[in-house]
Design a protein around this motif. Structure first.
Motif, mmCIF file in Angstrom:
data_model
loop_
_atom_site.group_PDB
_atom_site.id
_atom_site.type_symbol
_atom_site.label_atom_id
_atom_site.label_comp_id
_atom_site.label_asym_id
_atom_site.label_seq_id
_atom_site.Cartn_x
_atom_site.Cartn_y
_atom_site.Cartn_z
ATOM 1 N N PRO A 193 51.882 40.163 47.603
ATOM 2 C CA PRO A 193 51.334 39.663 48.872
ATOM 3 C C PRO A 193 50.484 40.735 49.552
ATOM 4 O O PRO A 193 50.743 41.938 49.416
ATOM 5 N N ALA A 194 49.475 40.318 50.299
ATOM 6 C CA ALA A 194 48.513 41.249 50.893
ATOM 7 C C ALA A 194 49.201 42.304 51.753
ATOM 8 O O ALA A 194 48.768 43.459 51.802
ATOM 9 N N PHE A 465 30.890 42.829 50.431
ATOM 10 C CA PHE A 465 32.191 42.743 49.781
ATOM 11 C C PHE A 465 33.160 42.095 50.764
ATOM 12 O O PHE A 465 33.414 42.628 51.845
ATOM 13 N N ASP A 466 33.712 40.943 50.404
ATOM 14 C CA ASP A 466 34.574 40.210 51.325
ATOM 15 C C ASP A 466 36.026 40.630 51.156
ATOM 16 O O ASP A 466 36.370 41.509 50.351
ATOM 17 N N ASP A 467 36.924 39.984 51.919
ATOM 18 C CA ASP A 467 38.339 40.315 51.863
ATOM 19 C C ASP A 467 38.931 40.050 50.485
ATOM 20 O O ASP A 467 39.844 40.758 50.046
ATOM 21 N N ASP A 468 38.417 39.031 49.804
ATOM 22 C CA ASP A 468 38.928 38.729 48.474
ATOM 23 C C ASP A 468 38.641 39.881 47.516
ATOM 24 O O ASP A 468 39.506 40.302 46.742
ATOM 25 N N LYS A 472 41.464 42.344 45.664
ATOM 26 C CA LYS A 472 41.463 42.584 44.212
ATOM 27 C C LYS A 472 41.388 44.082 43.919
ATOM 28 O O LYS A 472 42.046 44.570 42.992
ATOM 29 N N ALA A 473 40.580 44.806 44.706
ATOM 30 C CA ALA A 473 40.449 46.250 44.499
ATOM 31 C C ALA A 473 41.749 46.966 44.836
ATOM 32 O O ALA A 473 42.161 47.897 44.138
ATOM 33 N N LEU A 474 42.414 46.545 45.915
ATOM 34 C CA LEU A 474 43.714 47.144 46.282
ATOM 35 C C LEU A 474 44.747 46.887 45.188
ATOM 36 O O LEU A 474 45.537 47.780 44.842
#
Length: 508
Positions: A193-194, A465-468, A472-474
């Motif tokens: 989860p984020a 670069f959006d939140d999505d 993905k990078a995180l």
């Protein structure tokens, strides 16, 4: 895990070389119609032999033809139809990529005539015809008047693919043409989860001087490319990329003892700025370099200047002149484009020059003041874009070998010009470019001066670069740091007091 194996190569799917389609019908007739109906030409007498038969080729239209250049959305088109050694030419249709011809062509048919070739051409401003692609229509079935007419859409394929042999029915994917050795790696991603990435996000975006990123880079040096692309995606999404790159430049300049070795390695700064230039400069590269690359591809001319590589050494002088002319055109486009370079890049370049001057106390015209900027913009952005135009979106297909060789020679000249250096004994065949290089050193310096003048900062549309993308990078960085081997190395670096605060926060 990963595996390294040899894999069979099969005949390629030619779809990536498709240059459009042409709609054609072919039928056998007893005699040609009136000559005035053929290609819109004036009347001409055609010899009619008793008992002879003719092929009537009707070209209806074409569709999805490529534009003449990268910067044009249209083309001027002409078709040539050939049966054996006999050729006929269509009328010229202007400013269109889906031309309608509705023209008849008549050929007296011989016993050996089994293949009809239809080739499309661009017509340039000087009237020269440049091949787009060719379709092959089998006509061996057209033997008698009762033969069923052949009609359909035929794919126009790039002529550079003509050496590939046609496959027999059922042979698709079976005929081997060689082998390739590949290294394949697969990985399992654990997506959380984020909220679970909040602490990692805080370390990347809020740590003092981004030291947590420096710590992670040291830990993940073996997978630096993956780490850099992920961390830059996060910083771009947070609008912190310029601040980060400026701080990384400060660290690298301070840690470099001599100006001669500045920015020579693949460091966190150079890799991060490579990523940023590729994305922030995407529109710049396509608008400035794209038209020139497209013109080179359409001309399909080999400009080799190394006598050892040429079968006809007498072509060297001509190729040298043509290569020089092509480079002059490209440099004119680049030198006139300083105002189109993204403002954030100019801010970064200006800061790098100021810091290099402060650290090494250089004289006003010292070459290192210029190469500290050109090493990024030209050597790590412009030259790679020329050497790999397909990757940068400058063209829609991989250039043929002779064009790649021309691009390599052009990149060599631009690299030396950016380094403010002449060609030496290692590349004797390029020494003829030295007078040109010397005469353009001042123009190069003037352009680099303009690159260091800051413009009003505005958000680059190529870097949305959006939140999505950030999540993905995180997830990617978290996965890299969570492997058992990395956790052990992290603890060792904490125990030896290398970035202890940053690694404690990351591992918490």
């Amino acid at each position: 895990g990963e595996t390294c194996e040899w894999y069979n190569l099969h005949h390629v799917d030619m779809k990536h070389l498709v240059q459009g389609e042409v709609h054609v019908s072919v039928e056998t007739c007893l005699r040609p119609l009136h000559a005035s109906e053929e290609s819109g030409k004036e009347k001409e007498s055609l010899p009619i032999r008793r008992g002879g038969t003719y092929l009537r080729v009707h070209v209806y239209e074409a569709r999805n033809l490529p534009p003449r250049t990268y910067s044009h959305s249209y083309s001027d088109i002409v078709f040539r139809v050939a049966l054996g050694q006999r050729r006929k030419r269509s009328r010229h249709v202007k400013r269109c990529c889906n031309p309608v011809f509705a023209e008849d062509f008549f050929f007296e048919k011989g016993v050996q005539d089994t293949i009809l070739r239809i080739e499309a051409f661009h017509v340039d401003a000087l009237g020269a015809e440049i091949s787009i692609g060719r379709a092959v229509v089998p006509v061996q079935s057209q033997k008698t008047m009762d033969s069923t007419p052949v009609r359909g859409w035929y794919v126009l394929e790039d002529r550079d693919a003509r050496h590939l042999l046609p496959l027999e029915p059922g042979e698709e994917g079976k005929r081997e043409v060689g082998k390739i050795r590949l290294l394949l790696r697969w990985e399992a991603k654990r997506v959380l989860p984020a909220v679970c990435y909040n602490k990692l996000l805080h370390c990347i975006t809020k740590s003092f001087d981004h030291l947590a990123v420096v710590a992670m880079d040291r830990l993940l040096a073996e997978v630096r490319d993956e780490f850099v692309s992920a961390v830059m995606s996060i910083l771009c999404a947070e609008n912190q990329e310029v601040e980060f790159l400026v701080q990384m430049a400060n660290l690298e300049i301070e840690g470099t003892p001599q100006a001669e070795i500045l920015f020579r390695g693949n460091s966190l700064l150079t890799k991060s700025l490579d990523f940023y230039q590729k994305h922030a400069g995407k529109h710049y590269a396509r608008s400035v370099l794209g038209p020139w690359v497209s013109k080179l591809l359409l001309e399909k001319v080999a400009l080799e200047v190394d006598p050892v590589r040429l079968d006809k050494p007498d072509e060297v002088a001509r190729n040298k002149a043509m290569l020089l002319s092509s480079i002059q055109h490209l440099l004119h486009l680049i030198f006139q484009s300083a105002g189109r370079v993204p403002a954030p890049l100019k801010t970064i370049f200006g800061h790098i020059r100021l810091e290099v001057d402060r650290k090494f106390q250089m004289e006003e015209n010292d070459a290192h003041l210029y190469t500290s900027v050109s090493s990024f913009f030209f050597l790590r952005f412009i030259c790679p874009a020329l050497l790999y135009p397909y990757r940068m979106g400058l063209c829609s297909y991989h250039p043929p070998q002779h064009t790649m060789r021309t691009l390599t020679l052009v990149a060599k000249v631009i690299q030396n010009l950016a380094n403010l250096a002449e060609f030496g004994y290692k590349e004797e065949y390029m020494k003829h470019m030295n007078p040109f290089l010397v005469s353009n050193f001042n123009r190069m310096k003037s352009f680099l001066d303009q690159l260091c003048l800051p413009d009003p900062m505005k958000r680059n549309p190529d870097l949305l670069f959006d939140d999505d993308a950030k999540q993905k990078a995180l997830c990617k960085i978290h996965g890299l740091l969570s492997s058992p081997g990395q956790k052990q190395r992290m603890q060792e670096m904490i125990d030896t007091h290398i970035y202890p605060d940053q690694f404690t926060n990351i591992s918490a």
